[in-house]
Design a protein around this motif. Sequence first.
Motif, PDB file in Angstrom:
ATOM      1  N   VAL A 192     119.258 -20.501 106.743  1.00 40.87           N
ATOM      2  CA  VAL A 192     118.620 -20.842 105.481  1.00 40.87           C
ATOM      3  C   VAL A 192     118.957 -19.735 104.497  1.00 40.87           C
ATOM      4  CG1 VAL A 192     116.431 -21.281 104.306  1.00 40.87           C
ATOM      5  CG2 VAL A 192     116.746 -22.046 106.669  1.00 40.87           C
ATOM      6  N   SER A 193     119.483 -20.107 103.354  1.00 38.43           N
ATOM      7  CA  SER A 193     119.802 -19.151 102.303  1.00 38.43           C
ATOM      8  C   SER A 193     118.533 -18.866 101.492  1.00 38.43           C
ATOM      9  CB  SER A 193     120.894 -19.733 101.400  1.00 38.43           C
ATOM     10  OG  SER A 193     121.209 -18.840 100.365  1.00 38.43           O
ATOM     11  N   ILE A 194     118.261 -17.586 101.232  1.00 38.82           N
ATOM     12  CA  ILE A 194     117.040 -17.148 100.555  1.00 38.82           C
ATOM     13  C   ILE A 194     117.402 -16.415  99.274  1.00 38.82           C
ATOM     14  CG2 ILE A 194     114.983 -15.675 100.771  1.00 38.82           C
ATOM     15  CD1 ILE A 194     114.976 -17.873 102.846  1.00 38.82           C
ATOM     16  N   ARG A 195     116.595 -16.613  98.224  1.00 39.80           N
ATOM     17  CA  ARG A 195     116.810 -15.903  96.957  1.00 39.80           C
ATOM     18  C   ARG A 195     115.454 -15.514  96.371  1.00 39.80           C
ATOM     19  NH1 ARG A 195     121.060 -15.877  92.858  1.00 39.80           N
ATOM     20  NH2 ARG A 195     120.148 -15.567  90.796  1.00 39.80           N
ATOM     21  N   PHE A 196     115.282 -14.230  96.074  1.00 46.41           N
ATOM     22  CA  PHE A 196     114.107 -13.723  95.379  1.00 46.41           C
ATOM     23  C   PHE A 196     114.520 -13.360  93.960  1.00 46.41           C
ATOM     24  CE2 PHE A 196     113.227 -12.630  99.833  1.00 46.41           C
ATOM     25  CZ  PHE A 196     111.908 -13.046  99.974  1.00 46.41           C
ATOM     26  N   GLU A 197     113.697 -13.735  92.980  1.00 52.66           N
ATOM     27  CA  GLU A 197     113.983 -13.416  91.582  1.00 52.66           C
ATOM     28  C   GLU A 197     112.747 -12.856  90.901  1.00 52.66           C
ATOM     29  OE1 GLU A 197     116.597 -16.424  89.460  1.00 52.66           O
ATOM     30  OE2 GLU A 197     115.773 -17.615  91.121  1.00 52.66           O
TER      31      GLU A 197
ATOM     32  N   TYR B 257     111.233 -22.049 107.593  1.00 54.95           N
ATOM     33  CA  TYR B 257     112.012 -23.002 108.385  1.00 54.95           C
ATOM     34  C   TYR B 257     111.442 -24.416 108.271  1.00 54.95           C
ATOM     35  CZ  TYR B 257     114.552 -19.218 110.794  1.00 54.95           C
ATOM     36  OH  TYR B 257     115.354 -18.150 111.098  1.00 54.95           O
ATOM     37  N   ALA B 258     110.122 -24.532 108.297  1.00 56.39           N
ATOM     38  CA  ALA B 258     109.490 -25.857 108.191  1.00 56.39           C
ATOM     39  C   ALA B 258     109.809 -26.499 106.843  1.00 56.39           C
ATOM     40  CB  ALA B 258     107.981 -25.743 108.386  1.00 56.39           C
ATOM     41  N   LYS B 259     109.783 -25.707 105.782  1.00 56.49           N
ATOM     42  CA  LYS B 259     110.097 -26.240 104.455  1.00 56.49           C
ATOM     43  C   LYS B 259     111.577 -26.576 104.338  1.00 56.49           C
ATOM     44  CE  LYS B 259     106.255 -24.054 102.113  1.00 56.49           C
ATOM     45  NZ  LYS B 259     105.823 -23.087 101.103  1.00 56.49           N
ATOM     46  N   ALA B 260     112.433 -25.772 104.969  1.00 50.79           N
ATOM     47  CA  ALA B 260     113.872 -26.056 104.965  1.00 50.79           C
ATOM     48  C   ALA B 260     114.159 -27.370 105.690  1.00 50.79           C
ATOM     49  CB  ALA B 260     114.638 -24.910 105.627  1.00 50.79           C
ATOM     50  N   LYS B 261     113.427 -27.621 106.763  1.00 51.90           N
ATOM     51  CA  LYS B 261     113.577 -28.872 107.509  1.00 51.90           C
ATOM     52  C   LYS B 261     113.193 -30.060 106.643  1.00 51.90           C
ATOM     53  CE  LYS B 261     112.299 -30.939 111.925  1.00 51.90           C
ATOM     54  NZ  LYS B 261     111.541 -30.760 113.167  1.00 51.90           N
ATOM     55  N   GLU B 262     112.113 -29.918 105.849  1.00 54.14           N
ATOM     56  CA  GLU B 262     111.690 -30.978 104.925  1.00 54.14           C
ATOM     57  C   GLU B 262     112.757 -31.241 103.872  1.00 54.14           C
ATOM     58  OE1 GLU B 262     108.994 -33.030 105.052  1.00 54.14           O
ATOM     59  OE2 GLU B 262     108.751 -32.103 107.033  1.00 54.14           O
ATOM     60  N   LEU B 263     113.405 -30.183 103.377  1.00 56.89           N
ATOM     61  CA  LEU B 263     114.493 -30.372 102.404  1.00 56.89           C
ATOM     62  C   LEU B 263     115.617 -31.199 103.008  1.00 56.89           C
ATOM     63  CD1 LEU B 263     114.766 -26.879 100.687  1.00 56.89           C
ATOM     64  CD2 LEU B 263     114.012 -29.008  99.650  1.00 56.89           C
ATOM     65  N   GLY B 264     115.888 -30.991 104.285  1.00 52.30           N
ATOM     66  CA  GLY B 264     116.913 -31.783 104.977  1.00 52.30           C
ATOM     67  C   GLY B 264     116.566 -33.241 105.031  1.00 52.30           C
TER      68      GLY B 264
ATOM     69  N   GLY C  88     117.919 -25.790 102.277  1.00 52.11           N
ATOM     70  CA  GLY C  88     117.645 -26.422 103.551  1.00 52.11           C
ATOM     71  C   GLY C  88     118.502 -25.720 104.586  1.00 52.11           C
ATOM     72  N   PHE C  89     118.577 -26.280 105.793  1.00 47.02           N
ATOM     73  CA  PHE C  89     119.425 -25.662 106.817  1.00 47.02           C
ATOM     74  C   PHE C  89     120.894 -25.854 106.463  1.00 47.02           C
ATOM     75  CE2 PHE C  89     115.550 -25.922 109.343  1.00 47.02           C
ATOM     76  CZ  PHE C  89     115.566 -24.673 109.944  1.00 47.02           C
ATOM     77  N   LEU C  90     121.662 -24.784 106.596  1.00 43.50           N
ATOM     78  CA  LEU C  90     123.097 -24.791 106.345  1.00 43.50           C
ATOM     79  C   LEU C  90     123.812 -24.448 107.645  1.00 43.50           C
ATOM     80  CD1 LEU C  90     123.031 -22.572 103.123  1.00 43.50           C
ATOM     81  CD2 LEU C  90     123.112 -25.071 103.214  1.00 43.50           C
ATOM     82  N   SER C  91     124.995 -24.974 107.826  1.00 48.17           N
ATOM     83  CA  SER C  91     125.796 -24.617 108.989  1.00 48.17           C
ATOM     84  C   SER C  91     126.787 -23.534 108.567  1.00 48.17           C
ATOM     85  CB  SER C  91     126.546 -25.836 109.521  1.00 48.17           C
ATOM     86  OG  SER C  91     127.328 -25.469 110.632  1.00 48.17           O
ATOM     87  N   VAL C  92     126.613 -22.338 109.132  1.00 42.87           N
ATOM     88  CA  VAL C  92     127.483 -21.207 108.810  1.00 42.87           C
ATOM     89  C   VAL C  92     128.066 -20.689 110.119  1.00 42.87           C
ATOM     90  CG1 VAL C  92     127.591 -18.904 107.791  1.00 42.87           C
ATOM     91  CG2 VAL C  92     126.047 -20.613 106.817  1.00 42.87           C
ATOM     92  N   ASN C  93     129.373 -20.836 110.274  1.00 43.50           N
ATOM     93  CA  ASN C  93     130.060 -20.420 111.508  1.00 43.50           C
ATOM     94  C   ASN C  93     129.403 -21.037 112.746  1.00 43.50           C
ATOM     95  OD1 ASN C  93     131.883 -18.785 110.052  1.00 43.50           O
ATOM     96  ND2 ASN C  93     130.434 -17.095 110.076  1.00 43.50           N
TER      97      ASN C  93
ATOM     98  N   GLU D 199     110.232 -11.926 107.660  1.00 47.15           N
ATOM     99  CA  GLU D 199     109.883 -11.880 109.083  1.00 47.15           C
ATOM    100  C   GLU D 199     108.542 -12.567 109.340  1.00 47.15           C
ATOM    101  OE1 GLU D 199     108.615  -8.508 112.364  1.00 47.15           O
ATOM    102  OE2 GLU D 199     109.992  -7.928 110.762  1.00 47.15           O
ATOM    103  N   LEU D 200     107.563 -12.308 108.482  1.00 46.20           N
ATOM    104  CA  LEU D 200     106.227 -12.861 108.681  1.00 46.20           C
ATOM    105  C   LEU D 200     106.142 -14.349 108.350  1.00 46.20           C
ATOM    106  CD1 LEU D 200     104.120  -9.923 107.199  1.00 46.20           C
ATOM    107  CD2 LEU D 200     104.471 -10.477 109.620  1.00 46.20           C
ATOM    108  N   LYS D 201     106.972 -14.819 107.426  1.00 44.40           N
ATOM    109  CA  LYS D 201     106.891 -16.201 106.944  1.00 44.40           C
ATOM    110  C   LYS D 201     108.050 -17.074 107.408  1.00 44.40           C
ATOM    111  CE  LYS D 201     103.193 -15.742 104.385  1.00 44.40           C
ATOM    112  NZ  LYS D 201     102.003 -16.552 104.550  1.00 44.40           N
ATOM    113  N   CYS D 202     108.858 -16.597 108.339  1.00 42.79           N
ATOM    114  CA  CYS D 202     110.067 -17.355 108.723  1.00 42.79           C
ATOM    115  C   CYS D 202     109.726 -18.746 109.249  1.00 42.79           C
ATOM    116  CB  CYS D 202     110.928 -16.573 109.702  1.00 42.79           C
ATOM    117  SG  CYS D 202     110.204 -16.288 111.311  1.00 42.79           S
ATOM    118  N   ASP D 203     108.673 -18.895 110.036  1.00 37.76           N
ATOM    119  CA  ASP D 203     108.329 -20.220 110.554  1.00 37.76           C
ATOM    120  C   ASP D 203     107.986 -21.189 109.426  1.00 37.76           C
ATOM    121  OD1 ASP D 203     108.751 -19.412 113.163  1.00 37.76           O
ATOM    122  OD2 ASP D 203     106.637 -18.918 113.512  1.00 37.76           O
TER     123      ASP D 203
END
Length: 101
Positions: A42-47, A88-95, A32-37, A81-85
């Motif tokens: 949003v932290s992203i991980r591809f596996e 972000y919407a999914k990160a907001k839902e996690l919040g 979800g959204f994190l506060s960094v500085n 870049e193409l999917k950031c919106d």
Amino acid sequence: MNLEAKKQHAGEPAEKEGRMKKDEEVKLTHSGFLSVNGRRQVSIRFERGEDVAEGTLPPGKITKNKGFTEKEIAGLELYLELKCDEIYAKAKELGKIKNLF
């Protein structure tokens, strides 16, 4: 070495270089959204198997990589870049889910 054996041998380095096969799946997970500085990220991980790439939005750059080629990293950054919106919407839902507990 016959011609067929040369063709098979020629294909081996591509697999060893970490190039993606069509049947391999790349999984994306994010926070979800994190506060960094003082900034929201949003932290992203591809596996993919044992290959891992990590980054943040913004700026949509991969900061850690183990196993992906430079070309694949460029593709992952383009995807961000193409999917950031959408991310972000999914990160907001996690919040919202986090705030329920």
